[in-house]
Scaffold this active site. Structure first.
Site, PDB file in Angstrom:
ATOM      1  N   GLY A 196       0.819  -1.202   0.000  1.00  0.00           N
ATOM      2  CA  GLY A 196       0.000   0.000   0.000  1.00  0.00           C
ATOM      3  C   GLY A 196       0.854   1.254   0.000  1.00  0.00           C
ATOM      4  O   GLY A 196       2.088   1.200  -0.102  1.00  0.00           O
ATOM      5  N   THR A 211      -9.624   0.723   3.192  1.00  0.00           N
ATOM      6  CA  THR A 211      -9.642   2.192   3.141  1.00  0.00           C
ATOM      7  C   THR A 211     -10.596   2.759   2.093  1.00  0.00           C
ATOM      8  O   THR A 211     -10.651   3.978   1.924  1.00  0.00           O
ATOM      9  CB  THR A 211      -8.234   2.732   2.865  1.00  0.00           C
ATOM     10  OG1 THR A 211      -7.750   2.182   1.623  1.00  0.00           O
ATOM     11  CG2 THR A 211      -7.275   2.370   3.987  1.00  0.00           C
ATOM     12  N   TYR A 242     -16.316   3.009   7.931  1.00  0.00           N
ATOM     13  CA  TYR A 242     -14.858   3.060   7.971  1.00  0.00           C
ATOM     14  C   TYR A 242     -14.380   3.616   9.311  1.00  0.00           C
ATOM     15  O   TYR A 242     -13.529   3.012   9.984  1.00  0.00           O
ATOM     16  CB  TYR A 242     -14.339   3.920   6.819  1.00  0.00           C
ATOM     17  CG  TYR A 242     -12.864   4.203   6.867  1.00  0.00           C
ATOM     18  CD1 TYR A 242     -11.936   3.183   6.695  1.00  0.00           C
ATOM     19  CD2 TYR A 242     -12.385   5.492   7.084  1.00  0.00           C
ATOM     20  CE1 TYR A 242     -10.568   3.440   6.746  1.00  0.00           C
ATOM     21  CE2 TYR A 242     -11.037   5.765   7.127  1.00  0.00           C
ATOM     22  CZ  TYR A 242     -10.130   4.741   6.964  1.00  0.00           C
ATOM     23  OH  TYR A 242      -8.788   4.995   7.016  1.00  0.00           O
TER      24      TYR A 242
END
Length: 290
Positions: free
Chosen positions: A10, A70, A133
């Site tokens: 990432g 995410t 989230y």
């Protein structure tokens, strides 16, 4: 020390790998759900037994968890997967490393706040997430802190880098493709270059992880609209007209904090950090992307 990095492919994980070369006193184990290059290993951070075996086999002293779900809007539909990655996985990592007396650095987010404040959020202020989230990331913080007494939480915001998908790369692409672009002006925060966050993490590793919750972003305050204008200016894009939008004009499945400026006093004082100004770091990132 033997240090496990999760989510190594990432944005933050890639920056961590670049900086590892400057910290040769430690051995790093770079993992992701799928290993993409030589020197990486596959590790499913939702599999408790797989984590425990990896940590014990490689005598892991510390973990930096860069992995997370995410995709903020998609999370509203993928709540189970989001919960596994953002809430359950940090606890599993914390449990495994705690068995060896080790430490965990868990990366979290400004989305644990609802964004109704008007002054920078400190670590002590009450949390109030208003998205899947944000709720799962907050639960991940709580579970990790309970499972490992040597857990350090670092909340960050508006992360970007030369890697992966992020706002900077999207605005560069759209700026070249379109003659006009609308960007929200009434959400305020601070862009954070993933390289700067990685530097802060290594400062914590070298000085010694001090457990607790910390905030980190670059310095300064800006809106998404002003951020876009700066991206285009630094990239020499002058053929795209950027117009300001109210949040209500650009509805999304997940609610965004209107104000998500983080107070960084605690992490700066604890680790003696000098945090770069957001535009200086953006200029570095844009130059690399160009």
């Amino acid at each position: 020390m033997n240090i496990l990095i999760t989510g190594c492919n990432g944005q933050l994980g890639n920056e961590m790998q670049l900086l590892e070369r400057q910290h040769k006193d430690h051995t790093f184990f770079n993992t992701d759900v799928t290993a993409l290059s030589e020197g990486q290993a596959s590790l499913d951070i939702t599999d408790a037994e797989a984590i425990r075996c990896f940590v014990q086999e490689h005598k892991i002293d510390g973990i930096v968890n860069c992995a997370a779900y995410t995709a903020v809007d998609r999370a509203e539909q993928a709540q189970e997967l989001c919960h596994k990655l953002n809430a359950v996985a940090p606890e599993l990592l914390a449990q495994a490393v705690s068995e060896r007396g080790g430490w965990l650095i868990q990366i979290s987010t400004d989305y644990v706040f609802d964004g109704t404040a008007h002054t920078p959020y400190t670590e002590e202020q009450p949390t109030c997430p208003n998205s899947t989230y944000g709720r799962t990331k907050l639960e991940g913080e709580q579970r990790a802190l309970q499972a490992c007494k040597r857990t350090m939480i670092i909340r960050t915001a508006w992360l970007y880098s030369i890697y992966g998908n992020n706002f900077v790369k999207t605005m560069l692409r759209l700026g070249r493709e379109r003659s006009e672009l609308g960007v929200i002006f009434d959400q305020i925060g601070t862009p954070t270059y993933a390289r700067d966050l990685a530097v802060a993490i290594f400062a914590a590793i070298e000085k010694g992880v001090v457990p607790g919750v910390y905030h980190f972003s670059d310095e300064g305050v800006i809106s998404w609209y002003d951020f876009t204008k700066a991206i285009h200016r630094l990239a020499g894009i002058n053929t795209c007209h950027v117009k300001p939008l109210h949040t209500a004009e650009y509805p999304t499945p997940a609610a965004r904090p209107h104000y998500s400026v983080l107070d960084k006093t605690k992490i700066k004082q604890t680790y003696g950090l000098e945090v770069p100004y957001w535009e200086e770091s953006l200029a570095d990132c844009v130059a690399q992307l160009l």
